[in-house]
Write a protein that holds these residues in place. Structure first.
Motif, PDB file in Angstrom:
ATOM      1  N   LEU A 299       0.842  -1.209   0.000  1.00  0.00           N
ATOM      2  CA  LEU A 299       0.000   0.000   0.000  1.00  0.00           C
ATOM      3  C   LEU A 299       0.871   1.251   0.000  1.00  0.00           C
ATOM      4  CD1 LEU A 299      -2.798  -1.129   2.477  1.00  0.00           C
ATOM      5  CD2 LEU A 299      -3.133  -0.459   0.084  1.00  0.00           C
ATOM      6  N   ARG A 300       1.937   1.234   0.769  1.00  0.00           N
ATOM      7  CA  ARG A 300       2.839   2.392   0.791  1.00  0.00           C
ATOM      8  C   ARG A 300       3.554   2.564  -0.547  1.00  0.00           C
ATOM      9  NH1 ARG A 300       4.355   1.045   6.454  1.00  0.00           N
ATOM     10  NH2 ARG A 300       3.467   2.665   7.776  1.00  0.00           N
ATOM     11  N   ASN A 301       3.720   1.459  -1.282  1.00  0.00           N
ATOM     12  CA  ASN A 301       4.443   1.509  -2.558  1.00  0.00           C
ATOM     13  C   ASN A 301       3.519   1.681  -3.763  1.00  0.00           C
ATOM     14  OD1 ASN A 301       6.923   1.240  -1.283  1.00  0.00           O
ATOM     15  ND2 ASN A 301       6.947  -0.983  -1.460  1.00  0.00           N
ATOM     16  N   GLY A 302       2.246   1.952  -3.505  1.00  0.00           N
ATOM     17  CA  GLY A 302       1.367   2.277  -4.624  1.00  0.00           C
ATOM     18  C   GLY A 302       0.191   1.364  -4.869  1.00  0.00           C
ATOM     19  N   LEU A 303       0.056   0.264  -4.112  1.00  0.00           N
ATOM     20  CA  LEU A 303      -1.119  -0.599  -4.282  1.00  0.00           C
ATOM     21  C   LEU A 303      -2.380   0.208  -4.002  1.00  0.00           C
ATOM     22  CD1 LEU A 303      -2.345  -3.482  -4.638  1.00  0.00           C
ATOM     23  CD2 LEU A 303      -2.091  -3.756  -2.153  1.00  0.00           C
ATOM     24  N   LYS A 304      -3.328   0.156  -4.937  1.00  0.00           N
ATOM     25  CA  LYS A 304      -4.545   0.951  -4.819  1.00  0.00           C
ATOM     26  C   LYS A 304      -5.710   0.089  -4.342  1.00  0.00           C
ATOM     27  CE  LYS A 304      -3.252   4.094  -8.580  1.00  0.00           C
ATOM     28  NZ  LYS A 304      -3.619   4.590  -9.938  1.00  0.00           N
ATOM     29  N   ALA A 305      -6.481   0.661  -3.433  1.00  0.00           N
ATOM     30  CA  ALA A 305      -7.730   0.014  -3.028  1.00  0.00           C
ATOM     31  C   ALA A 305      -8.801   0.364  -4.046  1.00  0.00           C
ATOM     32  CB  ALA A 305      -8.137   0.490  -1.648  1.00  0.00           C
ATOM     33  N   ASN A 306      -9.552  -0.623  -4.481  1.00  0.00           N
ATOM     34  CA  ASN A 306     -10.629  -0.397  -5.428  1.00  0.00           C
ATOM     35  C   ASN A 306     -11.943  -0.758  -4.753  1.00  0.00           C
ATOM     36  OD1 ASN A 306      -9.276   0.109  -8.283  1.00  0.00           O
ATOM     37  ND2 ASN A 306      -8.051  -1.412  -7.208  1.00  0.00           N
ATOM     38  N   ILE A 307     -12.547   0.235  -4.129  1.00  0.00           N
ATOM     39  CA  ILE A 307     -13.790   0.026  -3.385  1.00  0.00           C
ATOM     40  C   ILE A 307     -14.951   0.349  -4.312  1.00  0.00           C
ATOM     41  CG2 ILE A 307     -15.132   0.682  -1.356  1.00  0.00           C
ATOM     42  CD1 ILE A 307     -12.416   1.519  -0.074  1.00  0.00           C
ATOM     43  N   GLY A 308     -15.650  -0.694  -4.717  1.00  0.00           N
ATOM     44  CA  GLY A 308     -16.743  -0.508  -5.669  1.00  0.00           C
ATOM     45  C   GLY A 308     -18.020  -0.014  -5.024  1.00  0.00           C
ATOM     46  N   GLN A 309     -18.326  -0.524  -3.825  1.00  0.00           N
ATOM     47  CA  GLN A 309     -19.581  -0.179  -3.166  1.00  0.00           C
ATOM     48  C   GLN A 309     -19.395  -0.193  -1.654  1.00  0.00           C
ATOM     49  OE1 GLN A 309     -22.941  -2.543  -4.721  1.00  0.00           O
ATOM     50  NE2 GLN A 309     -21.631  -3.090  -6.444  1.00  0.00           N
ATOM     51  N   VAL A 310     -20.131   0.699  -0.981  1.00  0.00           N
ATOM     52  CA  VAL A 310     -20.181   0.715   0.477  1.00  0.00           C
ATOM     53  C   VAL A 310     -21.654   0.681   0.881  1.00  0.00           C
ATOM     54  CG1 VAL A 310     -19.581   1.947   2.592  1.00  0.00           C
ATOM     55  CG2 VAL A 310     -18.055   2.072   0.605  1.00  0.00           C
ATOM     56  N   LEU A 311     -22.023  -0.349   1.615  1.00  0.00           N
ATOM     57  CA  LEU A 311     -23.404  -0.526   2.043  1.00  0.00           C
ATOM     58  C   LEU A 311     -23.479  -0.547   3.563  1.00  0.00           C
ATOM     59  CD1 LEU A 311     -24.531  -3.405  -0.387  1.00  0.00           C
ATOM     60  CD2 LEU A 311     -24.977  -0.960  -0.627  1.00  0.00           C
ATOM     61  N   PRO A 312     -24.613  -0.177   4.145  1.00  0.00           N
ATOM     62  CA  PRO A 312     -24.740  -0.273   5.599  1.00  0.00           C
ATOM     63  C   PRO A 312     -24.733  -1.732   6.047  1.00  0.00           C
ATOM     64  CG  PRO A 312     -26.845   0.347   4.607  1.00  0.00           C
ATOM     65  CD  PRO A 312     -25.820   0.403   3.518  1.00  0.00           C
ATOM     66  N   LEU A 313     -24.339  -1.973   7.275  1.00  0.00           N
ATOM     67  CA  LEU A 313     -24.289  -3.325   7.818  1.00  0.00           C
ATOM     68  C   LEU A 313     -25.626  -4.038   7.668  1.00  0.00           C
ATOM     69  CD1 LEU A 313     -22.742  -5.502   9.450  1.00  0.00           C
ATOM     70  CD2 LEU A 313     -23.520  -4.340  11.539  1.00  0.00           C
ATOM     71  N   THR A 314     -26.705  -3.301   7.759  1.00  0.00           N
ATOM     72  CA  THR A 314     -28.039  -3.904   7.651  1.00  0.00           C
ATOM     73  C   THR A 314     -28.301  -4.490   6.267  1.00  0.00           C
ATOM     74  OG1 THR A 314     -28.930  -1.705   7.128  1.00  0.00           O
ATOM     75  CG2 THR A 314     -29.065  -2.447   9.438  1.00  0.00           C
ATOM     76  N   GLN A 315     -27.489  -4.126   5.275  1.00  0.00           N
ATOM     77  CA  GLN A 315     -27.661  -4.655   3.923  1.00  0.00           C
ATOM     78  C   GLN A 315     -26.593  -5.695   3.570  1.00  0.00           C
ATOM     79  OE1 GLN A 315     -28.361  -1.796   0.790  1.00  0.00           O
ATOM     80  NE2 GLN A 315     -29.432  -0.403   2.178  1.00  0.00           N
ATOM     81  N   ALA A 316     -26.134  -6.420   4.573  1.00  0.00           N
ATOM     82  CA  ALA A 316     -25.116  -7.446   4.341  1.00  0.00           C
ATOM     83  C   ALA A 316     -25.600  -8.504   3.362  1.00  0.00           C
ATOM     84  CB  ALA A 316     -24.712  -8.093   5.666  1.00  0.00           C
ATOM     85  N   GLY A 317     -26.867  -8.871   3.452  1.00  0.00           N
ATOM     86  CA  GLY A 317     -27.409  -9.856   2.522  1.00  0.00           C
ATOM     87  C   GLY A 317     -27.363  -9.374   1.094  1.00  0.00           C
ATOM     88  N   GLU A 318     -27.686  -8.115   0.878  1.00  0.00           N
ATOM     89  CA  GLU A 318     -27.644  -7.543  -0.473  1.00  0.00           C
ATOM     90  C   GLU A 318     -26.202  -7.476  -0.976  1.00  0.00           C
ATOM     91  OE1 GLU A 318     -28.589  -5.628  -4.088  1.00  0.00           O
ATOM     92  OE2 GLU A 318     -29.691  -6.942  -2.717  1.00  0.00           O
ATOM     93  N   ALA A 319     -25.264  -7.144  -0.096  1.00  0.00           N
ATOM     94  CA  ALA A 319     -23.853  -7.120  -0.493  1.00  0.00           C
ATOM     95  C   ALA A 319     -23.411  -8.495  -0.971  1.00  0.00           C
ATOM     96  CB  ALA A 319     -22.991  -6.652   0.680  1.00  0.00           C
ATOM     97  N   GLN A 320     -23.791  -9.527  -0.249  1.00  0.00           N
ATOM     98  CA  GLN A 320     -23.420 -10.879  -0.655  1.00  0.00           C
ATOM     99  C   GLN A 320     -24.116 -11.274  -1.959  1.00  0.00           C
ATOM    100  OE1 GLN A 320     -23.619 -13.979   2.226  1.00  0.00           O
ATOM    101  NE2 GLN A 320     -22.166 -13.011   3.620  1.00  0.00           N
ATOM    102  N   ARG A 321     -25.358 -10.884  -2.107  1.00  0.00           N
ATOM    103  CA  ARG A 321     -26.078 -11.209  -3.343  1.00  0.00           C
ATOM    104  C   ARG A 321     -25.379 -10.604  -4.554  1.00  0.00           C
ATOM    105  NH1 ARG A 321     -28.827  -9.424  -7.152  1.00  0.00           N
ATOM    106  NH2 ARG A 321     -28.697  -7.267  -6.413  1.00  0.00           N
ATOM    107  N   ARG A 322     -24.973  -9.348  -4.439  1.00  0.00           N
ATOM    108  CA  ARG A 322     -24.288  -8.678  -5.546  1.00  0.00           C
ATOM    109  C   ARG A 322     -22.956  -9.344  -5.852  1.00  0.00           C
ATOM    110  NH1 ARG A 322     -25.211  -2.184  -4.178  1.00  0.00           N
ATOM    111  NH2 ARG A 322     -27.491  -2.307  -3.936  1.00  0.00           N
ATOM    112  N   LEU A 323     -22.215  -9.697  -4.821  1.00  0.00           N
ATOM    113  CA  LEU A 323     -20.932 -10.362  -5.022  1.00  0.00           C
ATOM    114  C   LEU A 323     -21.138 -11.711  -5.697  1.00  0.00           C
ATOM    115  CD1 LEU A 323     -17.865 -10.389  -4.539  1.00  0.00           C
ATOM    116  CD2 LEU A 323     -18.320 -11.358  -2.271  1.00  0.00           C
ATOM    117  N   GLU A 324     -22.117 -12.449  -5.231  1.00  0.00           N
ATOM    118  CA  GLU A 324     -22.400 -13.785  -5.762  1.00  0.00           C
ATOM    119  C   GLU A 324     -22.834 -13.731  -7.215  1.00  0.00           C
ATOM    120  OE1 GLU A 324     -24.322 -17.650  -3.477  1.00  0.00           O
ATOM    121  OE2 GLU A 324     -25.102 -15.652  -3.093  1.00  0.00           O
TER     122      GLU A 324
END
Length: 336
Positions: A299-324
């Motif tokens: 990370l210090r040498n340039g590795l980039k985080a690619n965060i596609g989506q941020v959902l509330p904890l209450t939508q954990a099921g939806e997060a898994q559905r999208r990933l699946e």
């Protein structure tokens, strides 16, 4: 947030995402629970960001059985130390920390965790960045330093190159001086992966990836192929590797490929097949810390985080559905 006194310390009311039985994403639900004070050797962490990984789905479906049900899902998060149990000297309340791997339980606003599993986050690295790729970083370190020591000039094939793990694998391989060929599901994902260093993108829905790999390597094949898809894709991947090269199977999104006849590996192909498990790798604390520190260094040498989506904890099921369903690029985070 309600607080009650227990043995001179405090217990805390927390929200957790749990399963009572294995099943689809609808089996996840939120419950309120009382978190006791951290026992000896443990700390209490208030989470700030929670990573979503395919292993969470494997746990939910029972493909990788959890020790007992009901269970809180999740194996990766960042947060702040709120309390320390007796005997803990390595961490202090108020420190920012991260962890990855078992025991499961990160899908929660707070949790207790063995202190040895939590590592301080450097001041110059944001919580979200770490939560989005720590487990993937440790996995990549394992794959490139222990399973097959990747070196400059090697050619590696990465399946799902625009996914959460794929983008880390691509960037890390480029930092080693390797050439990276990746399979992707769309032109948009190809563009995203190329922006992170991917040399050649194969749109596997339009082109046979085995033929494409041989075309791109002048018939030689790649030195190393990393497959998190499984099923028929894993069997086809065996055809992409040069003699005395290696395939690493790190997932089975498309299902189990079934028993593999040794004749598929050689002597004709003369290739190696590895089935490394990152949880087994991290069960050794020295390797675990080595993987965490290697990720921080990248990370210090340039590795980039690619965060596609941020959902509330209450939508954990939806997060898994999208990933699946393959509807994501990069990582998904849950916000407590």
């Amino acid at each position: 947030m309600s607080i009650s006194s227990i043995a001179g310390q405090t217990a805390q009311s927390v929200s957790q995402v749990i399963i009572n039985q294995y099943g689809d994403a609808s089996s996840l639900f939120i419950r309120e629970a009382i978190l006791p004070p951290p026992p000896e050797g443990q700390i209490r962490i208030r989470h700030t960001a929670i990573g979503v990984n395919f292993v969470d789905i494997y746990h939910r479906t029972g493909l990788y059985a959890l020790p007992a049900l009901p269970a809180v899902l999740g194996v990766e998060a960042t947060g702040v130390v709120e309390a320390i149990g007796p005997g803990v000297e390595s961490l202090l309340p108020g420190q920012r920390v991260a962890y990855a791997g078992p025991p499961a339980g990160s899908y929660a606003t707070a949790r207790n965790l063995p202190a040895e599993r939590a590592l301080p986050i450097p001041d110059d690295i944001p919580d979200d960045t770490v939560a989005s790729l720590l487990l993937r970083g440790i996995t990549t370190h394992m794959l490139y330093s222990h399973v097959y020591p990747l070196k400059a000039g090697d050619t590696v094939l990465v399946h799902a190159a625009a996914g959460g793990l794929g983008l880390v694998l691509v960037q890390w391989a480029k930092s080693r001086g390797a050439r990276v060929i990746g399979t992707v599901g769309s032109a948009a994902k190809a563009t995203m992966a190329k922006e992170q260093g991917l040399d050649e993108a194969i749109l596997y829905r339009k082109e046979d990836f085995v033929r494409a790999v041989h075309r791109l390597t002048d018939g030689r094949g790649v030195d190393y192929a990393i497959d998190g898809i499984g099923g028929q894709t894993l069997l086809q991947t065996l055809d992409t590797v040069r003699p005395y090269g290696m395939v690493a199977s790190v997932g089975q999104v498309a299902g189990d490929a079934g028993p593999i006849d040794l004749a598929l590996l050689g002597p004709g192909r003369s290739i190696a097949l590895a089935r490394p498990g990152v949880f087994r790798f991290m069960s050794d604390l020295s390797r675990y810390r080595e993987g965490v520190l290697a990720t921080f260094e990248q990370l210090r040498n340039g590795l980039k985080a690619n965060i596609g989506q941020v959902l509330p904890l209450t939508q954990a099921g939806e997060a898994q559905r999208r990933l699946e369903a393959g509807e994501t690029s990069g990582s998904i985070l849950l916000r407590p």
